[in-house]
Structures are given as structure tokens and as C-alpha cells.
Design an enzyme around this catalytic site. Structure first.
Site, PDB file in Angstrom:
ATOM      1  N   LYS A   1       4.903   1.010  13.236  1.00 11.47           N
ATOM      2  CA  LYS A   1       3.618   0.479  13.724  1.00 11.47           C
ATOM      3  C   LYS A   1       3.880  -0.260  15.035  1.00 11.47           C
ATOM      4  CE  LYS A   1       2.138  -1.121   9.248  1.00 11.47           C
ATOM      5  NZ  LYS A   1       1.394  -2.189   8.561  1.00 11.47           N
TER       6      LYS A   1
ATOM      7  N   ASP B   1       4.928  -0.952  -1.301  1.00 12.03           N
ATOM      8  CA  ASP B   1       4.053  -1.685  -2.221  1.00 12.03           C
ATOM      9  C   ASP B   1       3.022  -2.568  -1.526  1.00 12.03           C
ATOM     10  OD1 ASP B   1       5.945  -3.695  -1.252  1.00 12.03           O
ATOM     11  OD2 ASP B   1       5.137  -4.975  -2.826  1.00 12.03           O
TER      12      ASP B   1
ATOM     13  N   ASP C   1       7.354  -3.002  11.407  1.00 10.69           N
ATOM     14  CA  ASP C   1       6.052  -3.602  11.698  1.00 10.69           C
ATOM     15  C   ASP C   1       6.256  -4.593  12.862  1.00 10.69           C
ATOM     16  OD1 ASP C   1       3.299  -4.122  11.007  1.00 10.69           O
ATOM     17  OD2 ASP C   1       3.912  -5.867   9.871  1.00 10.69           O
TER      18      ASP C   1
ATOM     19  N   PHE D   1      -2.568  -1.260   6.627  1.00  7.20           N
ATOM     20  CA  PHE D   1      -1.655  -1.620   5.543  1.00  7.20           C
ATOM     21  C   PHE D   1      -1.476  -0.427   4.611  1.00  7.20           C
ATOM     22  CE2 PHE D   1       0.187  -3.700   1.910  1.00  7.20           C
ATOM     23  CZ  PHE D   1       1.062  -4.582   2.520  1.00  7.20           C
ATOM     24  N   VAL D   2      -0.240   0.092   4.597  1.00  5.57           N
ATOM     25  CA  VAL D   2       0.059   1.351   3.923  1.00  5.57           C
ATOM     26  C   VAL D   2       0.782   1.103   2.602  1.00  5.57           C
ATOM     27  CG1 VAL D   2       1.338   3.518   4.197  1.00  5.57           C
ATOM     28  CG2 VAL D   2       0.212   2.472   6.165  1.00  5.57           C
TER      29      VAL D   2
HETATM   30  P1  IMP Z   1       8.512  -6.443   9.776  1.00  2.93           P
HETATM   31  O1  IMP Z   1       9.639  -7.386   9.509  1.00  2.93           O
HETATM   32  O2  IMP Z   1       7.249  -7.149  10.182  1.00  2.93           O
HETATM   33  O3  IMP Z   1       8.882  -5.315  10.725  1.00  2.93           O
HETATM   34  O4  IMP Z   1       8.096  -5.823   8.418  1.00  2.93           O
HETATM   35  C1  IMP Z   1       8.817  -4.916   7.765  1.00  2.93           C
HETATM   36  C2  IMP Z   1       8.572  -4.969   6.291  1.00  2.93           C
HETATM   37  O5  IMP Z   1       7.288  -5.525   5.940  1.00  2.93           O
HETATM   38  C3  IMP Z   1       8.547  -3.548   5.773  1.00  2.93           C
HETATM   39  O6  IMP Z   1       9.863  -3.114   5.486  1.00  2.93           O
HETATM   40  C4  IMP Z   1       7.675  -3.696   4.557  1.00  2.93           C
HETATM   41  O7  IMP Z   1       8.458  -4.132   3.473  1.00  2.93           O
HETATM   42  C5  IMP Z   1       6.689  -4.756   4.934  1.00  2.93           C
HETATM   43  N1  IMP Z   1       5.466  -4.126   5.478  1.00  2.93           N
HETATM   44  C6  IMP Z   1       5.078  -4.047   6.771  1.00  2.93           C
HETATM   45  N2  IMP Z   1       3.940  -3.346   6.896  1.00  2.93           N
HETATM   46  C7  IMP Z   1       3.599  -2.965   5.647  1.00  2.93           C
HETATM   47  C8  IMP Z   1       2.532  -2.155   5.112  1.00  2.93           C
HETATM   48  O8  IMP Z   1       1.651  -1.640   5.812  1.00  2.93           O
HETATM   49  N3  IMP Z   1       2.553  -1.965   3.771  1.00  2.93           N
HETATM   50  C9  IMP Z   1       3.506  -2.501   2.954  1.00  2.93           C
HETATM   51  N4  IMP Z   1       4.538  -3.221   3.400  1.00  2.93           N
HETATM   52  C10 IMP Z   1       4.584  -3.456   4.745  1.00  2.93           C
END
Ligand code: IMP
Ligand code: MG
Length: 175
Positions: free
Chosen positions: A130, A158, A102, A151-152
């Protein structure tokens, strides 16, 4: 009331994982250690390692568990390792597997953690990417599906610890 609108069916996910495993097997040879980022990657990892085996690339499996402080629906750079450090081989390749990239903070933290403890080549794989949400530049080697900013949940992923057991991927809709 909340409902989940399907984004990818169980069959679509399975088909994509077979193709993804073939892509990975074409690029990686020799000893492979797959490291899953818990908890979100557990179902994806279970399907991916079996697809890799079918594609001629058996592997070792390790896990690491990350947690980010605060609201999971908001970007946070405060990622921490909870639980033990994975047991990594000294030769071959590490394939770091996450559910979603993300903002990029989590996978960047995990890559740096592994680089600090090993000289092995590190490749990365995520089921969902994303790119429009990215805050740190990270090179993801293998991507299952590139998705918009939604948000998936499901297939291991989860929302407040719910929906992990859903066999498909979908978007939570509040009605
Ligand atoms: P990042 O550190 O922002 O890249 O986020 C990564 C982590 O956030 C993922 O491994 C998920 O655990 C959580 N996350 C990010 N987007 C989503 C979503 O759309 N649904 C559920 N968990 C998410
Ligand atoms: Mg995660």
C-alpha cells in the site's frame, strides 16, 4: 453486520504467486533462506515456497514474529520482536516475506534486525503493498499486488484475529 467484499480470488492469488516465484527465481541463485513474518504471512509463505521450488529455487524456511502495540488499524512505529530470532545461514540470500507493507515500519524493523545478526544479502517480498500509506522509505524487492488504502483480510491476514482462514483476499465492509 460485517461482510467481506472479494478483492482477489484464490485462483488470482495462485496465478500471481507463480509469476512472482518466477521473477524471484530469475533474480536469486544459490542458497536461499525464506523468512516469514508471523502471523500474517503464513499462508502466502506456504504457497510461495512451493512455487519457488517449482521454479527451480528450493529454500530453507524460518520465521520471525513481530508485534506492534496498540490499534492494528492505525500506524505505529512501536514494533517489537516476540519469540525467537530466526536461525540464519551464513551464506546466500535472505528473502524476508511479509503479508502487507503499509507504513513500512514493520518491514524496516525486520530488515534492521536481520542486518544486525547477519551479513547475508537481504531481499524483501510482500504479498500486498500500500504505497500511499508509506511513512518510512523502504525498498521492497518483490510485490504481489499493489493496492489502494483499504483494510484487507483473508489468505492469512486478520482483522482482530478473524478472517485468516478465508481462502481469498477481501475488504471488510461494515453494514
Ligand atoms: P506497517 O508496519 O504499517 O507497514 O504494517 C505492516 C503490518 O500491519 C502488516 O504486516 C499487517 O500485519 C498489518 N496491516 C497493515 N495493513 C493491514 C490491512 O489492511 N489488513 C490487515 N493487517 C494490516
Ligand atoms: Mg504483519
Amino acid at each position: 453486520m460485517t461482510t467481506v467484499k472479494q478483492m482477489y480470488s484464490a485462483d488470482e492469488i495462485a496465478d500471481r504467486i507463480d509469476v512472482l516465484a518466477a521473477e524471484i527465481a530469475a533474480e536469486i541463485s544459490g542458497h536461499l533462506t525464506v523468512i516469514g513474518v508471523l502471523k500474517g504471512s503464513f499462508i502466502f509463505l506456504a504457497d510461495l515456497v512451493r512455487a519457488l521450488d517449482r521454479a527451480g529455487l528450493p529454500c530453507r524456511v524460518e520465521f520471525l514474529r513481530l508485534s506492534s502495540y496498540g490499534n492494528k488499524q492505525k500506524a505505529s512505529g512501536d514494533v517489537v520482536l516476540i519469540g525467537g530470532y530466526p536461525d540464519v545461514d551464513s551464506d546466500g540470500t535472505i528473502l524476508l516475506v511479509d503479508d502487507i507493507v503499509d507504513t513500512g515500519y514493520s518491514i524496516t524493523y525486520a530488515i534492521n534486525l536481520l542486518k544486525a545478526g547477519s551479513t547475508m544479502q537481504i531481499k524483501t517480498c510482500t504479498l500486498l503493498d500500500k504505497p500511499s500509506r508509506r511513512e518510512v522509505d523502504v525498498d521492497v524487492s518483490f510485490v504481489g499486488f499493489t493496492i489502494p488504502d483499504e483494510f484487507v483480510v483473508g489468505y492469512g491476514i486478520d482483522y482482530a484475529e478473524n478472517y485468516r482462514s478465508l481462502p481469498y483476499l477481501g475488504v471488510v465492509e461494515k453494514k
